[in-house]
Enzyme design. Structure first.
Site, PDB file in Angstrom:
ATOM      1  CG  HIS A  69      32.462  59.211  86.092  1.00 60.30           C
ATOM      2  ND1 HIS A  69      33.028  58.998  84.857  1.00 60.30           N
ATOM      3  CD2 HIS A  69      33.039  60.329  86.576  1.00 60.30           C
ATOM      4  CE1 HIS A  69      33.921  59.946  84.624  1.00 60.30           C
ATOM      5  NE2 HIS A  69      33.945  60.775  85.653  1.00 60.30           N
ATOM      6  CG  HIS A 149      29.849  67.302  85.056  1.00 65.09           C
ATOM      7  ND1 HIS A 149      30.696  67.799  86.028  1.00 65.09           N
ATOM      8  CD2 HIS A 149      30.617  66.553  84.231  1.00 65.09           C
ATOM      9  CE1 HIS A 149      31.923  67.381  85.780  1.00 65.09           C
ATOM     10  NE2 HIS A 149      31.907  66.613  84.695  1.00 65.09           N
TER      11      HIS A 149
HETATM   12  O1  ACK Z   1      34.019  64.140  83.264  1.00 66.65           O
HETATM   13  P1  ACK Z   1      34.750  64.291  84.502  1.00 66.65           P
HETATM   14  O2  ACK Z   1      34.074  64.800  85.715  1.00 66.65           O
HETATM   15  O3  ACK Z   1      36.085  65.150  84.247  1.00 66.65           O
HETATM   16  O4  ACK Z   1      35.476  62.940  84.850  1.00 66.65           O
HETATM   17  C1  ACK Z   1      36.836  62.962  84.558  1.00 66.65           C
HETATM   18  C2  ACK Z   1      37.619  62.335  85.694  1.00 66.65           C
HETATM   19  O5  ACK Z   1      38.071  63.401  86.512  1.00 66.65           O
HETATM   20  C3  ACK Z   1      38.815  61.531  85.217  1.00 66.65           C
HETATM   21  O6  ACK Z   1      39.632  62.318  84.414  1.00 66.65           O
HETATM   22  C4  ACK Z   1      37.624  64.634  86.003  1.00 66.65           C
HETATM   23  N1  ACK Z   1      38.716  65.596  86.153  1.00 66.65           N
HETATM   24  C5  ACK Z   1      39.910  65.608  85.510  1.00 66.65           C
HETATM   25  N2  ACK Z   1      40.663  66.619  85.952  1.00 66.65           N
HETATM   26  C6  ACK Z   1      39.950  67.275  86.901  1.00 66.65           C
HETATM   27  C7  ACK Z   1      40.188  68.399  87.731  1.00 66.65           C
HETATM   28  N3  ACK Z   1      41.332  69.084  87.684  1.00 66.65           N
HETATM   29  N4  ACK Z   1      39.209  68.782  88.591  1.00 66.65           N
HETATM   30  C8  ACK Z   1      38.049  68.116  88.646  1.00 66.65           C
HETATM   31  N5  ACK Z   1      37.763  67.032  87.903  1.00 66.65           N
HETATM   32  C9  ACK Z   1      38.699  66.620  87.034  1.00 66.65           C
HETATM   33  C10 ACK Z   1      37.253  64.402  84.574  1.00 66.65           C
END
Ligand code: ACK
Length: 218
Positions: A69, A149
């Protein structure tokens, strides 16, 4: 009210259709296989192993983080700043459950993460939350969407949030005019090395991934 708090998801984002998830995973696999066989990569192997002589199996090195995703807003069930404001935007409600195509232009590999950069369209950018670039790279001034990303894998002990942070670091270098050291032309695209174990594959043909905008509760 209480129900509203309960209904806040872990995050909003675009979720790739299952068939395209498989396609992207196998593309990433091909890339890892090719990369670890390259002399140029072997020369910089210590970036990954800490030792020059040691071998590395990249397919094992990067652990799968589940459903592919592209996160828009990380809400943390409402605990993250701005979650409620994001969820209440009319555009978020309007687009909820709708399909669009994500344009994948680049694969980015670092000693921490493997990800695909997503180039958002004007329309997709309307769903992009303000301030997430500043949050990840406070000292930089990067355009909205720079952090978009898909996480394809993480090294052991690394959280997926790192993929976006690694991408921001790369975008910052590129903004400063760095193009990396041209390493090789591969079937998939052209490969450049940016130092410190950062490898960037610019795809000859950007991938278009059908994806659904919705949210994940975990
Ligand atoms: O790969 P991603 O974009 O990085 O998808 C997962 C999703 O949320 C579930 O964990 C993203 N994620 C986790 N913490 C944060 C944060 N502090 N800021 C932005 N995205 C985050 C993680």
């Amino acid at each position: 009210g209480q129900l509203e708090e309960v209904s806040m998801p872990l995050f909003f984002g675009w979720f790739l259709c299952p068939a395209f998830q498989d396609k992207l995973r196998s593309m990433a696999k091909d890339f890892l296989k090719t990369l670890q066989g390259l002399e140029a990569f072997k020369e910089h192997l210590s970036d990954f192993t800490g030792e020059a002589e040691k071998e590395v199996d990249l397919e094992q090195y990067f652990q799968d983080k589940g459903m592919l995703h592209c996160t828009t807003k990380f809400c943390d069930y409402g605990k993250a700043d701005g979650s409620k404001e994001y969820a209440e935007q009319q555009i978020v409600k309007d687009r909820y459950g709708s399909m669009s195509e994500l344009k994948l232009s680049t694969l980015v590999l670092t000693p921490r993460t493997l990800g695909a950069r997503v180039s958002l369209t004007e329309d997709q950018l309307r769903l992009w939350p303000a301030g997430v670039e500043k949050e990840g790279a406070p000292e930089a001034d990067l355009p909205p969407g720079s952090r978009a990303h898909i996480t394809l894998g993480c090294a052991e002990g690394v959280e997926p949030v790192q993929t976006g942070l690694d991408l921001l670091e790369l975008v910052l270098l590129q903004q400063q005019g760095q193009e990396g050291e041209r390493a090789q032309d591969l079937d998939l695209g052209s490969l450049a090395y940016y130092g410190k174990g950062v490898w960037v594959l610019s795809l000859h043909e950007p991938g278009l991934a059908p994806a659904c905008f919705c949210s994940y509760y975990g």
